[in-house]
Design a protein around this motif. Structure first.
Motif, PDB file in Angstrom:
ATOM      1  N   LEU A 303       0.831  -1.204   0.000  1.00  0.00           N
ATOM      2  CA  LEU A 303       0.000   0.000   0.000  1.00  0.00           C
ATOM      3  C   LEU A 303       0.862   1.250   0.000  1.00  0.00           C
ATOM      4  O   LEU A 303       0.580   2.221  -0.706  1.00  0.00           O
ATOM      5  N   ASP A 304       1.960   1.236   0.791  1.00  0.00           N
ATOM      6  CA  ASP A 304       2.851   2.392   0.860  1.00  0.00           C
ATOM      7  C   ASP A 304       3.342   2.770  -0.536  1.00  0.00           C
ATOM      8  O   ASP A 304       3.244   3.925  -0.963  1.00  0.00           O
ATOM      9  N   ALA A 305       3.897   1.773  -1.246  1.00  0.00           N
ATOM     10  CA  ALA A 305       4.488   2.037  -2.555  1.00  0.00           C
ATOM     11  C   ALA A 305       3.452   2.529  -3.554  1.00  0.00           C
ATOM     12  O   ALA A 305       3.711   3.437  -4.346  1.00  0.00           O
ATOM     13  N   THR A 306       2.263   1.940  -3.526  1.00  0.00           N
ATOM     14  CA  THR A 306       1.210   2.341  -4.459  1.00  0.00           C
ATOM     15  C   THR A 306       0.821   3.805  -4.249  1.00  0.00           C
ATOM     16  O   THR A 306       0.726   4.582  -5.208  1.00  0.00           O
ATOM     17  N   ILE A 307       0.609   4.186  -2.996  1.00  0.00           N
ATOM     18  CA  ILE A 307       0.203   5.565  -2.701  1.00  0.00           C
ATOM     19  C   ILE A 307       1.295   6.550  -3.090  1.00  0.00           C
ATOM     20  O   ILE A 307       1.038   7.550  -3.772  1.00  0.00           O
TER      21      ILE A 307
END
Length: 531
Positions: A303-307
């Motif tokens: 989720l971190d990388a996507t955001i």
């Protein structure tokens, strides 16, 4: 359009099974597991109900000197069916497009793709001319697929400029002479090919991509497919891959693990849990990047990388696992004389940090977000309102329900949260220990000085006060600033009528939709401002 996509029954017997097709689909499996043959089965099973366009892994990437100019109908039929006469029909596609050997046939249609791209531009120009003559005034010019490709190309390959002129593809590297597209690298040619194929696929169609990562550098894969998905809102993409890094990067896709193929249209398969992901190599990411570097917590596809990838398009985002790795990597890159020009920054969760610790980290290029955990950013009021409006629900009522739920959940584990915050702050103070002299007495003295600064009663009281204020505020954002619980996005799904875990997936999909700008603007209030 809503697709009902089916796979052969996983038991080998009975009717095909419907799978979750609310988003894109990833079929993952080892070499020899029958992934390609399953892709063929999906194409042939569904093409009588939907438009299905399959791109095989075996494809020729030779760009012709000049694209053959055709009318739009001819060009579309050639690319879709392999011919453009009266026999260009679905029933003959396996013969005319796939040479009657769909699993091994070398797909050689780059010339057909370019002909269709130029035909779509010519058709746009023709219609524009008619509209302008009738209006006798300025008429806004809509983008043809070629115009979109030029824009996407500039985003994912800023060191190359591409243009389409008189049936030719031309490329120019910064400060270098222009050259013909046929001289591009394999990665550049396949990127152009895949973008063009997906843009030219008809609206409301299923696109099957076999080995979507082939010939592409790892630093390019996620950017390319995120952009293609953003431009393919009416289409469902079925990826076929053996690359777990690529599979994990499709955060909102339904992932299917293909275990084996037994012949006679019999596959053993199962759904892959959403939590499965693998880290990527930092050295490959850094060497392949043309942008400034951002380190974040989490793994590839998290989720971190996507955001961060969507919220910070000018940075190349590299997940590094835990916050300590982010801090370590950012400092190392900034202090390396050969690499500090990359302008590395790090972003980590606030995670109970004091204002003093936040300031200390900022001096090393490490920023903290304004919620306890990155998962909390999906639960902030602005995000809840966007999702509620998308689901045609009352945003005010949704915010009230979520706020009450979070406040109650925090109250139920208040002592745990207070002591966890206090523990984190005590650990930080212990990290300041240093000996006062190079002998035993220096160790004792240094430890005593460190312990003198640790007042457990005061620290506990300060932490309790922070939580009490957040609960008393009845503000969702203030609660999320201190409440450290990764599962919150999944737990609030039911409040909006969604299945467990679907809230987070839906918001990720909205991040890749026409609502992307509104979602990013909402989340940016809780993310640090970067150059």
């Amino acid at each position: 359009m809503s697709f009902v996509i089916e796979l052969p029954n996983r038991t080998g017997q009975g009717d095909p099974e419907s799978i979750d097709s609310s988003g894109h689909i990833v079929l993952i499996g080892a070499n020899g597991s029958g992934k390609t043959r399953l892709g063929i089965w999906i194409e042939q099973y569904h093409q009588t109900k939907y438009t299905v366009h399959r791109i095989s892994a075996q494809k020729a990437l030779s760009i012709p000197e000049f694209a053959q100019l055709k009318n739009l109908e001819q060009a579309e039929k050639d690319l879709t069916f392999g011919r453009h006469d009266k026999h260009a029909v679905v029933d003959r596609k396996v013969i005319d497009r796939w040479g009657n050997t769909p699993a091994t046939f070398l797909l050689d249609d780059y010339d057909k793709l370019l002909s269709l791209l130029f035909a779509k531009s010519a058709e746009r120009d023709r219609k524009y001319t008619e509209q302008s003559r009738q209006a006798q005034t300025y008429v806004p010019v809509t983008d043809a697929p070629i115009d979109t490709i030029v824009k996407v190309w500039g985003d994912i390959m800023p060191h190359r400029e591409i243009k389409f002129l008189d049936g030719k593809v031309l490329v120019k590297k910064t400060d270098d002479p222009e050259y013909h597209g046929k001289e591009m690298s394999d990665g550049e040619r396949v990127a152009l090919y895949l973008i063009g194929q997906c843009l030219c696929a008809r609206d409301n169609s299923i696109i099957i991509i076999d080995e979507p990562e082939i010939h592409l550098h790892k630093s390019l894969v996620d950017k390319l497919w995120n952009k293609v998905e953003e431009l393919s809102q009416s289409k469902t993409i079925v990826y076929i891959t053996h690359d777990l890094d690529f599979a994990s990067s499709r955060t909102d896709a339904n992932k299917i693990w293909i275990k084996s193929f037994s012949g006679n249209n019999t596959w053993t398969w199962t759904e892959v849990p959403d939590e499965d992901s693998l880290p990527e190599s930092m050295i490959l990411e850094v060497l392949g990047s043309r942008k400034k570097i951002m380190f974040c917590e989490g793994e590839a596809g998290s989720l971190d990388a996507t955001i961060y990838q969507i919220a910070y398009p000018d940075y190349h985002v590299i997940p590094r696992g835990g916050c300590e790795k982010v801090i370590e990597s950012t400092k190392a890159l900034r202090n390396n004389e050969a690499l500090h020009h990359l302008g590395a920054v790090g972003i980590i969760d606030s995670d109970y940090r004091t204002p003093e610790e936040v300031l200390a980290l900022e001096s090393h290029g490490i920023q903290t977000i304004l919620v306890a955990e990155i998962e909390n950013i999906f639960c902030v009021e602005a995000a809840v309102r966007i999702v509620a409006e998308h689901l045609a629900q009352d945003p005010d009522d949704a915010v009230r329900q979520v706020t009450q739920f979070v406040s109650t959940a925090l109250t139920n584990e208040l002592e745990l949260q207070i002591t966890s915050m206090a523990e984190r702050r005590i650990q930080y103070l212990l990290g300041a220990f240093s000996k006062s002299s190079n002998d035993k007495s220096g160790l004792v003295s240094g430890l005593n000085v460190t312990l003198e600064h640790i007042d457990v009663d005061r620290i506990y009281g300060e932490c309790k006060l922070e939580f009490d204020k957040a609960i008393a505020s009845t503000s969702l954002d203030k609660l999320l600033r201190v409440y450290n619980r990764k599962s919150l996005p999944s737990r609030i799904s039911g409040l909006l009528g969604l299945a467990n875990g679907e809230y987070k997936k839906l918001l990720v999909r909205l991040l890749k939709s026409p609502k992307q700008q509104a979602v990013v603007a909402a989340l940016r209030h809780y993310l640090p401002s970067l150059p």
